[in-house]
Design a protein around this motif. Structure first.
Motif, PDB file in Angstrom:
ATOM      1  N   ALA A   1      -6.602 -10.679  -9.359  1.00 12.52           N
ATOM      2  CA  ALA A   1      -7.279 -10.509  -8.079  1.00 12.52           C
ATOM      3  C   ALA A   1      -7.184 -11.779  -7.238  1.00 12.52           C
ATOM      4  CB  ALA A   1      -8.740 -10.137  -8.309  1.00 12.52           C
TER       5      ALA A   1
ATOM      6  N   GLU B   1      -2.715  -8.474  -6.956  1.00 16.19           N
ATOM      7  CA  GLU B   1      -3.278  -7.463  -6.070  1.00 16.19           C
ATOM      8  C   GLU B   1      -3.184  -7.817  -4.594  1.00 16.19           C
ATOM      9  OE1 GLU B   1      -7.236  -6.930  -7.548  1.00 16.19           O
ATOM     10  OE2 GLU B   1      -6.597  -5.435  -9.040  1.00 16.19           O
ATOM     11  N   ASP B   2      -3.222  -9.092  -4.261  1.00 12.27           N
ATOM     12  CA  ASP B   2      -3.305  -9.486  -2.849  1.00 12.27           C
ATOM     13  C   ASP B   2      -2.279 -10.548  -2.504  1.00 12.27           C
ATOM     14  OD1 ASP B   2      -4.914  -8.239  -0.960  1.00 12.27           O
ATOM     15  OD2 ASP B   2      -6.750  -8.919  -1.929  1.00 12.27           O
TER      16      ASP B   2
ATOM     17  N   ASP C   1       0.805  -1.225   0.000  1.00  8.81           N
ATOM     18  CA  ASP C   1       0.000   0.000   0.000  1.00  8.81           C
ATOM     19  C   ASP C   1       0.837   1.274   0.000  1.00  8.81           C
ATOM     20  OD1 ASP C   1       0.927   0.190   2.595  1.00  8.81           O
ATOM     21  OD2 ASP C   1      -1.046   0.054   3.542  1.00  8.81           O
TER      22      ASP C   1
ATOM     23  N   ARG D   1      -4.057  -7.217 -14.030  1.00 10.36           N
ATOM     24  CA  ARG D   1      -4.133  -7.239 -12.573  1.00 10.36           C
ATOM     25  C   ARG D   1      -4.847  -8.524 -12.158  1.00 10.36           C
ATOM     26  NH1 ARG D   1      -3.038  -1.921 -10.600  1.00 10.36           N
ATOM     27  NH2 ARG D   1      -3.900  -2.472  -8.560  1.00 10.36           N
TER      28      ARG D   1
ATOM     29  N   ALA E   1       4.198  -2.249 -13.488  1.00 12.97           N
ATOM     30  CA  ALA E   1       2.815  -2.726 -13.419  1.00 12.97           C
ATOM     31  C   ALA E   1       2.082  -2.487 -14.736  1.00 12.97           C
ATOM     32  CB  ALA E   1       2.087  -2.038 -12.272  1.00 12.97           C
TER      33      ALA E   1
ATOM     34  N   TYR F   1      -0.525   0.156  -6.463  1.00 10.40           N
ATOM     35  CA  TYR F   1      -1.467  -0.455  -5.529  1.00 10.40           C
ATOM     36  C   TYR F   1      -2.390   0.585  -4.893  1.00 10.40           C
ATOM     37  CZ  TYR F   1       0.897  -4.957  -5.820  1.00 10.40           C
ATOM     38  OH  TYR F   1       1.414  -6.158  -6.272  1.00 10.40           O
TER      39      TYR F   1
ATOM     40  N   LEU G   1       0.382  -7.530 -12.318  1.00  4.33           N
ATOM     41  CA  LEU G   1       0.391  -7.171 -10.907  1.00  4.33           C
ATOM     42  C   LEU G   1      -0.575  -8.087 -10.158  1.00  4.33           C
ATOM     43  CD1 LEU G   1       0.251  -3.669  -9.288  1.00  4.33           C
ATOM     44  CD2 LEU G   1      -1.505  -5.337  -8.698  1.00  4.33           C
TER      45      LEU G   1
ATOM     46  N   HIS H   1       1.105  -7.962   3.469  1.00 11.57           N
ATOM     47  CA  HIS H   1       0.655  -7.644   2.109  1.00 11.57           C
ATOM     48  C   HIS H   1       1.799  -6.973   1.354  1.00 11.57           C
ATOM     49  CE1 HIS H   1      -2.172  -5.209  -0.724  1.00 11.57           C
ATOM     50  NE2 HIS H   1      -1.774  -6.326  -1.291  1.00 11.57           N
TER      51      HIS H   1
END
Length: 750
Positions: A293, A70-71, A44, A291, A63, A49, A68, A275
């Motif tokens: 998820a 995300e999590d 973050d 991206r 990115a 992000y 990328l 994260h």
């Protein structure tokens, strides 16, 4: 548990793991791999992000040009275990590395570097922190392993594991290697791993003219690392490597920054420290701007890289390739697992385990925790009692995961009973007066151990004691750490700090007793590791050495080396002691042997230099003195000796560098400052010399010597008026000072 959520655990249990891998056409056989790991980097805080804290243009460009996740979840919020997971595709329970410094990755474990080297890749690693240095196992498979010089340590100090170098220094080493590679005409497939440590505390990135950094503190570190990443990628693009390689950039863990009262990382398993950014790029082969998820894990890094390189997976890998998810052929990740054993191994508290799915996170702790990440991303409202069915379901996932990933023999822990004599000693020191634990639980997460979230105040007291010790308040540090140990005798870090405070107070006998008490408690602790025992044995040997018991200390050092021949810390301490007691030949031989295996070990070089001085080998001693000056390695006493030798050898510039390195350890020592000023003046640095002598004049206003030296600085610049005033000031402080009187009489116009 639904079918989707069961997927990860069922793979680990062996239910068609290989069948879940992607069956796409293999990538080009000419593709290289470039892996960049960013220590202590929160997702973050990266623009891609969603962060607006500081610009991160290079990560953001990556990115846009690649993929990328995300999590992505780190398996351990600690550097060595997390990198061991990334490099092996194994969870910590399988590869056995649960903490920094206390474990080594076993040779039996196959690494990504070993697989790629066997497949014809040239392999090279450049790391930014001692905790990843050669000897901890990650060097397996690397032809080149460029790590961090060991400059200063003694007797197992905790600071040993904090040695680092900046990202600029890491890049400089990479660029030198690329130059040599280019000159040698090597152009085959390459696995290059670059590790940047800088976002780690303390937050003080180096400033450089022409480089604009943004933000303050931790955010400024992120800005700095992004800039250095840009420098690296520009060079790789110039070499023609970048666009022919799979580029992977990943954080190893995050940073709490005060969340949940944790100042940094390692103690808890909340999102702030788990994260991490995770990005991949291959021009024309991976979709730009994709991206992905859902939860992903760092354990999947090696399997995914091998898949994209067209190579078979690592043997026994527990991670899976993420390529099907990149291509949209697989559902989002079902669950991601993490752990930390730092509370247990360092403080005697309970270890923690965590699992998260698409929405919820559960922490297995003495007091279980359940969080709704959608409504409460900061994990501040515990729902475990409000939703007990979900909490128990997710606790079952952790039990299944632990059963699936555990490997017999991955950890070798020493266990023995406490003898009556040892029990008496412990009681005399105030230990074993009651149970070592104040609360218990039976959920399989460590037995009867305190919950870390209820013990965070204890860590703050320990941090305060360490700060006091660093500031020179050994008595205050001792009082603080004794309070911690009375409450929890299994706080191994607290004991090490107490021993260091006793050393600083000139109480080596008490330090010896404390080290013996710690060894006894370790033998009664089912979680004790051989590395923890070795650390306390090293402190015990140091105490004996300080007591003047060279024979007893030598016995302990020899035992440490018998247990682990790679224990350079014990070898260097023994070498230094042998020189001190008149066995310089033996000490010199031992230090030289360490340097053969670890050429960057600055303390081994310092011990070798001391041996050469004792044997009156001027030529070799002078070469080593110059090397100590260049690297700034060694303890202050040795650096002073090196500076004196360099000054007598008409090398004042080198002498000044040695004295400057010593000043880092003795910042307000007038005698050292006088030597530094004299060396600077002799090498033509009048302004720098003036600054030093004025500092000495402030520290010792009655001492005539800084005034005499300031007079010489004035003469060097042609200012006889100031020189006269300085020499007269020296005589006012000491009317009988012949040096000042002679200098005054030699001035023109007398």
């Amino acid at each position: 548990m639904t079918t989707a959520r069961l997927a990860r655990v069922s793979v680990l249990l062996g239910a068609a793991a290989l069948a879940a891998r992607c069956a796409t056409a293999p990538p080009t056989s000419e593709r290289s791999l470039v892996l960049v790991t960013l220590d202590t980097t929160r997702a973050d805080r990266v623009g891609a992000y969603g962060s607006r804290a500081v610009p991160t243009p290079n990560l953001d460009r990556l990115a846009r040009e690649g993929v990328l996740f995300e999590d992505t979840v780190s398996q351990v919020p600690l550097t060595l275990p997390s990198h061991a997971t990334m490099m092996t595709g194994l969870y910590p329970a399988a590869h056995g590395v649960r903490h920094n410094g206390l474990y080594r990755l076993p040779e039996r474990v196959e690494t990504l570097a070993e697989r790629l080297r066997e497949s014809g890749f040239e392999t090279a690693a450049f790391v930014g922190a001692y905790v990843l240095n050669r000897g901890y196992g990650l060097e397996q498979g690397f032809e080149t392993y460029d790590d961090v010089a060991v400059d200063r340590y003694s007797g197992g100090e905790d600071q040993l594991f904090e040695a680092q170098r900046t990202a600029d220094d890491v890049n400089a080493a990479v660029f030198r290697w690329l130059d040599a590679r280019h000159e040698a005409g090597r152009a085959g497939r390459l696995f290059l791993w670059v590790h940047y440590y800088d976002p780690h505390a303390p937050y003080a990135p180096p400033e450089r003219p022409g480089r604009a950094l943004a933000g303050e503190g931790y955010d400024r570190e992120i800005s700095y690392v992004d800039a250095c990443l840009g420098d690296l990628l520009a060079r790789l693009r110039q070499e023609g490597i970048l666009d022919r390689a799979l580029l992977v950039v990943a954080g190893d863990h995050g940073e709490s920054l005060g969340e949940h009262d944790e100042r940094t990382h390692g103690l808890f398993v909340y999102r702030a420290s788990l994260h991490v950014p995770f990005l991949m790029r291959i021009p024309g082969a991976l979709p730009a701007g994709r991206r992905v998820a859902g939860p992903a894990e760092l354990v999947d890094l090696a399997p995914t890289a091998l898949d994209l390189l067209g190579l078979a997976p690592l043997a026994d890998a527990e991670g899976v390739s993420l390529l099907p998810r990149i291509e949209g052929d697989a559902a989002p990740g079902a669950a991601a697992f993490s752990e930390t054993w730092m509370p247990r191994l360092e403080f005697g508290w309970s270890e923690l385990y965590r699992v998260r799915d698409e929405r919820f996170a559960y922490v297995a702790a003495p007091t279980p925790e359940l969080y709704d990440l959608a409504d409460d991303p900061g994990e501040t409202r515990n729902l475990a009692t409000a939703d007990p069915a979900r909490a128990e379901d997710m606790a079952g996932w952790i039990r299944d995961w632990r059963a699936a990933t555990s490997r017999a023999g991955a950890e070798q822990e020493a266990r023995s009973a406490v003898t009556p004599e040892e029990e008496a000693r412990l009681k005399s020191l105030g230990y074993l007066s009651g149970t070592a634990f104040r609360e218990g639980h039976d959920d399989g997460t460590g037995g009867k151990r305190p919950d870390p979230k209820r013990m965070i105040h204890e860590l703050r007291r320990l941090d305060d004691a360490r700060d006091a010790l660093a500031a020179g308040d050994a008595a205050g540090a001792l009082a603080g750490v004794e309070a911690v140990l009375r409450a929890n005798p299994l706080n191994h870090n607290a004991r090490a700090t107490k021993i260091q405070a006793l050393f600083a107070l000139g109480r080596p006998k008490d330090a010896e007793e404390e080290a013996r008490a710690g060894l006894t408690l370790l033998r009664s602790d089912p979680d004790a590791t051989p590395a923890l025992e070795d650390k306390l044995r090293g402190l015990l040997a140091s105490a004996m050495r300080l007591e003047g018991r060279a024979n007893d200390a030598e016995h302990e050092y020899r035992e440490l080396l018998r247990r682990d021949p790679r224990n350079d810390l014990a070898a260097v301490d023994l070498a230094r002691m042998l020189v001190e007691v008149g066995r310089a030949e033996e000490g010199l031989e031992l230090a030289s042997r360490v340097l053969e295996g670890s050429p960057r070990n600055g303390m081994a070089l310092a011990a070798k230099f001391r041996g050469e001085i004792a044997l009156d080998r001027r030529d070799t001693a002078l070469r080593d003195a110059a090397a100590l000056a260049d690297t700034g390695a060694g303890d202050a006493e040795t650096l002073l000796l090196a500076g004196d030798l360099l000054a007598r050898s008409d090398l004042p510039g080198k002498a000044a560098r040695a004295f400057e390195a010593a000043q880092d350890q003795l910042p307000l020592d007038p005698e050292l400052l006088l030597k530094l000023g004299a060396a600077r003046l002799a090498s033509g640095g009048g302004d720098g010399a003036r600054e030093v002598f004025e500092a000495v004049a402030s520290l010792a206003p009655a001492d005539p010597r800084p005034q005499i030296w300031l007079g010489r600085v004035a003469l060097a610049s042609g200012d006889t008026v100031e020189a006269r005033g300085r020499f007269e000031a020296a005589l006012r402080r000491d009317p009988g000072n012949t040096e000042a009187r002679s200098a005054l009489e030699s001035l023109p116009g007398r």
